[in-house]
Design a protein around this motif. Structure first.
Motif, PDB file in Angstrom:
ATOM      1  N   ARG A 158      -4.376   1.343   4.076  1.00  0.00           N
ATOM      2  CA  ARG A 158      -5.798   1.500   3.756  1.00  0.00           C
ATOM      3  C   ARG A 158      -6.206   2.972   3.722  1.00  0.00           C
ATOM      4  O   ARG A 158      -7.031   3.365   2.884  1.00  0.00           O
ATOM      5  CB  ARG A 158      -6.634   0.679   4.738  1.00  0.00           C
ATOM      6  N   HIS A 159      -5.605   3.785   4.573  1.00  0.00           N
ATOM      7  CA  HIS A 159      -5.858   5.228   4.502  1.00  0.00           C
ATOM      8  C   HIS A 159      -5.330   5.803   3.187  1.00  0.00           C
ATOM      9  O   HIS A 159      -5.985   6.661   2.567  1.00  0.00           O
ATOM     10  CB  HIS A 159      -5.211   5.938   5.694  1.00  0.00           C
ATOM     11  N   ILE A 160      -4.156   5.364   2.772  1.00  0.00           N
ATOM     12  CA  ILE A 160      -3.582   5.816   1.501  1.00  0.00           C
ATOM     13  C   ILE A 160      -4.494   5.429   0.340  1.00  0.00           C
ATOM     14  O   ILE A 160      -4.764   6.235  -0.553  1.00  0.00           O
ATOM     15  CB  ILE A 160      -2.168   5.235   1.309  1.00  0.00           C
ATOM     16  N   ASP A 161      -4.971   4.186   0.355  1.00  0.00           N
ATOM     17  CA  ASP A 161      -5.859   3.737  -0.716  1.00  0.00           C
ATOM     18  C   ASP A 161      -7.135   4.572  -0.764  1.00  0.00           C
ATOM     19  O   ASP A 161      -7.616   4.935  -1.847  1.00  0.00           O
ATOM     20  CB  ASP A 161      -6.214   2.263  -0.529  1.00  0.00           C
ATOM     21  N   GLY A 162      -7.701   4.876   0.410  1.00  0.00           N
ATOM     22  CA  GLY A 162      -8.915   5.672   0.443  1.00  0.00           C
ATOM     23  C   GLY A 162      -8.707   7.066  -0.134  1.00  0.00           C
ATOM     24  O   GLY A 162      -9.526   7.562  -0.915  1.00  0.00           O
ATOM     25  N   PHE A 163      -7.600   7.711   0.255  1.00  0.00           N
ATOM     26  CA  PHE A 163      -7.280   9.037  -0.258  1.00  0.00           C
ATOM     27  C   PHE A 163      -7.088   8.981  -1.770  1.00  0.00           C
ATOM     28  O   PHE A 163      -7.603   9.842  -2.515  1.00  0.00           O
ATOM     29  CB  PHE A 163      -6.012   9.557   0.419  1.00  0.00           C
ATOM     30  N   THR A 164      -6.366   7.978  -2.234  1.00  0.00           N
ATOM     31  CA  THR A 164      -6.068   7.838  -3.660  1.00  0.00           C
ATOM     32  C   THR A 164      -7.331   7.584  -4.465  1.00  0.00           C
ATOM     33  O   THR A 164      -7.545   8.204  -5.519  1.00  0.00           O
ATOM     34  CB  THR A 164      -5.063   6.688  -3.874  1.00  0.00           C
ATOM     35  N   ASP A 165      -8.172   6.685  -4.004  1.00  0.00           N
ATOM     36  CA  ASP A 165      -9.357   6.291  -4.770  1.00  0.00           C
ATOM     37  C   ASP A 165     -10.357   7.435  -4.932  1.00  0.00           C
ATOM     38  O   ASP A 165     -11.133   7.443  -5.897  1.00  0.00           O
ATOM     39  CB  ASP A 165     -10.053   5.110  -4.091  1.00  0.00           C
ATOM     40  N   ARG A 166     -10.348   8.381  -3.992  1.00  0.00           N
ATOM     41  CA  ARG A 166     -11.308   9.490  -4.045  1.00  0.00           C
ATOM     42  C   ARG A 166     -10.730  10.750  -4.695  1.00  0.00           C
ATOM     43  O   ARG A 166     -11.472  11.707  -4.927  1.00  0.00           O
ATOM     44  CB  ARG A 166     -11.783   9.850  -2.630  1.00  0.00           C
ATOM     45  N   HIS A 167      -9.445  10.766  -4.955  1.00  0.00           N
ATOM     46  CA  HIS A 167      -8.812  12.011  -5.401  1.00  0.00           C
ATOM     47  C   HIS A 167      -9.212  12.341  -6.840  1.00  0.00           C
ATOM     48  O   HIS A 167      -9.175  11.476  -7.719  1.00  0.00           O
ATOM     49  CB  HIS A 167      -7.292  11.882  -5.303  1.00  0.00           C
TER      50      HIS A 167
END
Length: 204
Positions: A49-58
Motif C-alpha cells: 500500500r505504501h508502494i501504491d501511494g508513492f506510485t499514484d502520486r509520482h
C-alpha cells in the motif's frame, strides 16, 4: 484486481517471504481480514500500500497516465500499472542479475508456501496466477494484452456501467512505447530507493 503490477511488487519485496506474499495478497485483503494475517504478511500488505501511494502520486507516473488518458480515461492508471510490469519484465536484467524465469519460479515457491493463511479469494487468485505463469507472460506483448483482457472482465463484474475493454489501449501503448519506457526507467529507480528507505525505517 487480476494481475495488475505484481511483478514490481514481488521484485521490490524480494528477500522477505512475508513481504512477497503480502505484496500479492494486498488487493484481496479487506480491513476485517488484517488481524487474521501473520505479522510478516501484514507487513507485506502495508508495504504494497505504501508502494501504491508513492506510485499514484509520482509525477512521472501521472505523465504516463496522461499519454493514454484520451483512450482510457479513469482506467488509465490501471493500464499504466500493467504496462509498467511489461517494461520491467522485458528489461528485467537492468534491475536484477537473476533471470526472470528463475525469479518467477522462486516467487511461485514463496507464494505456494505462504498463501494457505490468506482469505479465500486471495488463495484462488494466487493459484491461478501461478498456474498461468503470469510473471513470465508479462514480458510479451501478447501476455500484456491477455492481462488487459482479464482485468477488463474483473472490472466489468464490479462496475458494469463504467467498464470499457482495456485492450482498446494497445494501439496507443504501442504507439508511445518508447516514451512509456523512458518514463518507467526514470521512475523505477526512485521507487526502489523509496522502498529501501521505507524498509530501513520500519520496526524489525
Amino acid at each position: 484486481m487480476d494481475s495488475v503490477n505484481f511483478l514490481a511488487h514481488l521484485h521490490l519485496a524480494d528477500g522477505d517471504a512475508g513481504d512477497m506474499t503480502g505484496g500479492v495478497a494486498a488487493d484481496f485483503v479487506r480491513y476485517p481480514d488484517l488481524h487474521r494475517l501473520t505479522p510478516d504478511v501484514l507487513r507485506g500488505v502495508m508495504l504494497h500500500r505504501h508502494i501504491d501511494g508513492f506510485t499514484d502520486r509520482h509525477p512521472v507516473t501521472l505523465r504516463s497516465i496522461s499519454r493514454v488518458a484520451r483512450t482510457m480515461g479513469w482506467f488509465g492508471g490501471i493500464v499504466i500499472d500493467i504496462y509498467y510490469d511489461h517494461i520491467l519484465a522485458r528489461d528485467w536484467l537492468r534491475y536484477s542479475a537473476e533471470p526472470l524465469a528463475a525469479f518467477a519460479a522462486r516467487s511461485y515457491r514463496v507464494l505456494e508456501d505462504g498463501h494457505g493463511q490468506l482469505p479465500e479469494d486471495a488463495r484462488d487468485f494466487i493459484r491461478k496466477f501461478i498456474d498461468q505463469d503470469r510473471l513470465n507472460r508479462y514480458a510479451s506483448r501478447d501476455g500484456i494484452e491477455d492481462t488487459l483482457a482479464r482485468v477488463s472482465k474483473v472490472i466489468a463484474k464490479r462496475i458494469p456501467n463504467r467498464a470499457i475493454p482495456l485492450t482498446d489501449a494497445m494501439p496507443r501503448l504501442i504507439e508511445c512505447d518508447a516514451e512509456l519506457a523512458a518514463d518507467f526507467h526514470a521512475f523505477y529507480p526512485e521507487l526502489i530507493a523509496f522502498v529501501i528507505q521505507h524498509k530501513s525505517e520500519r520496526p524489525v
